[in-house]
Design an enzyme around this catalytic site. Structure first.
Site, PDB file in Angstrom:
ATOM      1  N   THR A 161      38.717  33.777  30.571  1.00 31.86           N
ATOM      2  CA  THR A 161      38.571  33.244  29.267  1.00 31.86           C
ATOM      3  C   THR A 161      37.640  34.122  28.280  1.00 31.86           C
ATOM      4  O   THR A 161      37.780  34.072  27.310  1.00 31.86           O
ATOM      5  CB  THR A 161      37.975  31.829  29.475  1.00 31.86           C
ATOM      6  OG1 THR A 161      38.818  31.003  30.207  1.00 31.86           O
ATOM      7  CG2 THR A 161      37.666  31.031  28.264  1.00 31.86           C
TER       8      THR A 161
ATOM      9  N   THR B 135      35.912  32.061  34.935  1.00 33.72           N
ATOM     10  CA  THR B 135      34.972  31.273  35.501  1.00 33.72           C
ATOM     11  C   THR B 135      35.413  30.379  36.866  1.00 33.72           C
ATOM     12  O   THR B 135      34.490  30.192  37.634  1.00 33.72           O
ATOM     13  CB  THR B 135      34.486  30.098  34.615  1.00 33.72           C
ATOM     14  OG1 THR B 135      35.712  29.406  34.146  1.00 33.72           O
ATOM     15  CG2 THR B 135      33.819  30.738  33.693  1.00 33.72           C
ATOM     16  N   ASP B 136      36.704  30.267  36.967  1.00 31.78           N
ATOM     17  CA  ASP B 136      37.303  29.541  37.890  1.00 31.78           C
ATOM     18  C   ASP B 136      36.749  30.044  39.358  1.00 31.78           C
ATOM     19  O   ASP B 136      36.300  29.025  40.398  1.00 31.78           O
ATOM     20  CB  ASP B 136      38.792  29.745  38.135  1.00 31.78           C
ATOM     21  CG  ASP B 136      39.387  28.871  37.003  1.00 31.78           C
ATOM     22  OD1 ASP B 136      38.695  28.280  36.247  1.00 31.78           O
ATOM     23  OD2 ASP B 136      40.684  29.009  36.987  1.00 31.78           O
TER      24      ASP B 136
ATOM     25  N   SER C 299      40.815  34.683  37.082  1.00 31.89           N
ATOM     26  CA  SER C 299      40.065  34.892  38.302  1.00 31.89           C
ATOM     27  C   SER C 299      40.620  33.969  39.457  1.00 31.89           C
ATOM     28  O   SER C 299      40.549  34.034  40.565  1.00 31.89           O
ATOM     29  CB  SER C 299      38.494  34.551  38.247  1.00 31.89           C
ATOM     30  OG  SER C 299      38.351  33.311  38.085  1.00 31.89           O
TER      31      SER C 299
END
Ligand code: ASP
Length: 355
Positions: free
Chosen positions: A39, A119-120, A86
């Site tokens: 993102t 961020t995942d 990710s």
């Protein structure tokens, strides 16, 4: 006499640079910024699109160019490693990223590394680096919950804060850090706990500190072994053994567990409550353990410790238990612990209490 203790020519050199930077006498710290997408590299159709946008489209030098404040704090060396969300990260990506971070830190001129990613799965990448990077220099992993194009995006501030943390001598020796939303988390503890909110990152014992006006303020240190005191080096690892996570739920079918147990070297079982395993599943996992599959009981609750030989007879069944690691952290740790084909369950169990 410098107030920094010199362990080697290399650390002496870096400490001296940091000290002179503080005194305003010398050049800025050198920070390598590695881009991998996510993102933080995303773009939305309009500023109103805070949660729906395209990920992984901006190159790392475009992102940094739009953010002159970070360059005021350090000399930045940008490099594009990947351009993917990710959720796509596989073991090969972790190894590639780890080797690149390690090589960057080897350069005596470099003071720290910032890794930008989605961020995942930041919690897995950061923990993998935390256990396999052999350096005291700061490594900061950073992402954002909103793309740079969105209203109130956290991308610029998170990235600026990450550079500030990586450039500051107080971040040395603390293991790998995740910076988000003004907070500095240890890679060991942090997890993503919201799918869309800015305050998405959570550590069960709280963050290590904050970034305030571009300066890190630390309040805690990491108790468990990491980086230099951990037993693995990413430079020595060519592949990772297969470890799967199985989540418990009411109708989980034995055949699913059997199918996974026939392929995996290790299984992290995210059991209900204190890592509980239904009787019919326990029978399958006990057989798997007998065949040499390493089964670690974890909890699907999201926090707390799992008690060995509590509600489940772990010794009898040949199982491991996690300490307080989430199933995702436990998977990373078990993959590393299984390197070299360790079959000694006591040694594997000890890893969960050491790291
Ligand atoms: N799916 C994205 C990723 O992990 C989400 C994000 O970056 O926040 O790459």
């Amino acid at each position: 006499m410098s107030r920094f203790f010199c362990f080697s020519a290399r650390s002496c050199n870096t400490a001296a640079r940091a000290a002179s930077y503080i005194a305003g006498m010398k050049k800025k710290p050198i920070i390598v910024v590695l881009g991998t997408g996510g993102t933080i590299a995303g773009h939305g159709a309009s500023a109103a699109h805070v949660a729906a946008y395209t990920c992984s489209v901006l190159a790392i030098d475009e992102i940094m160019a739009a953010m002159p404040h970070a360059a005021s704090r350090a000399d930045l060396r940008m490099e594009q490693l990947l351009q993917i969300g990710s959720e796509n990260f596989r073991n090969e990506h972790l190894l590639m990223i780890g080797k690149r971070v390690s090589a960057a830190l080897e350069d005596v001129e470099v003071d720290g590394v910032v890794l930008t990613q989605g961020t995942d799965t930041i919690e897995e990448t950061a923990y993998f680096l935390h256990l396999t990077i052999k350096s005291e220099k700061p490594v900061v992993v950073v992402g954002s919950m909103r793309p740079p194009s969105a209203m109130s995006s956290d991308a610029a501030l998170n990235l600026y804060a990450a550079v500030c943390a990586a450039a500051h001598p107080s971040s040395r020796g603390k293991g790998v850090l995740v910076v988000a939303n003004d907070e500095i988390h240890t890679a060991r503890d942090v997890s993503k706990a919201s799918s869309f909110k800015l305050e998405a990152f959570h550590s069960p014992y709280g963050p290590l500190g904050y970034i305030v006006e571009g300066l890190p303020r630390y309040y805690r240190t990491v108790a468990r072994d990491h980086t230099l005191s951990a037993e693995w080096s990413v430079d020595q690892i060519e592949s990772l053994p297969r470890v799967d996570i199985i989540h418990a739920y009411g109708e989980l079918d034995e055949s699913v567990v059997e199918a996974i147990a026939s392929q995996a070297r290790g299984i992290v079982y995210a059991g209900t409550g204190n890592g509980s395993i239904a009787r019919r599943i326990a029978a399958v996992l006990a057989q798997a353990a007998q065949r040499g599959v390493q089964v670690a009981r974890a909890s699907r609750t999201g926090s707390g410790v799992v008690i060995r030989n509590g509600a489940q007879p772990d010794d009898e069944r040949g199982w491991l238990v996690v300490d307080d690691q989430s199933p995702y952290k436990a998977r990373v740790l078990l993959m590393l612990a299984l390197l070299g084909g360790i079959g000694d369950r006591a040694a594997l169990q000890a890893c969960f209490y050491r790291y």
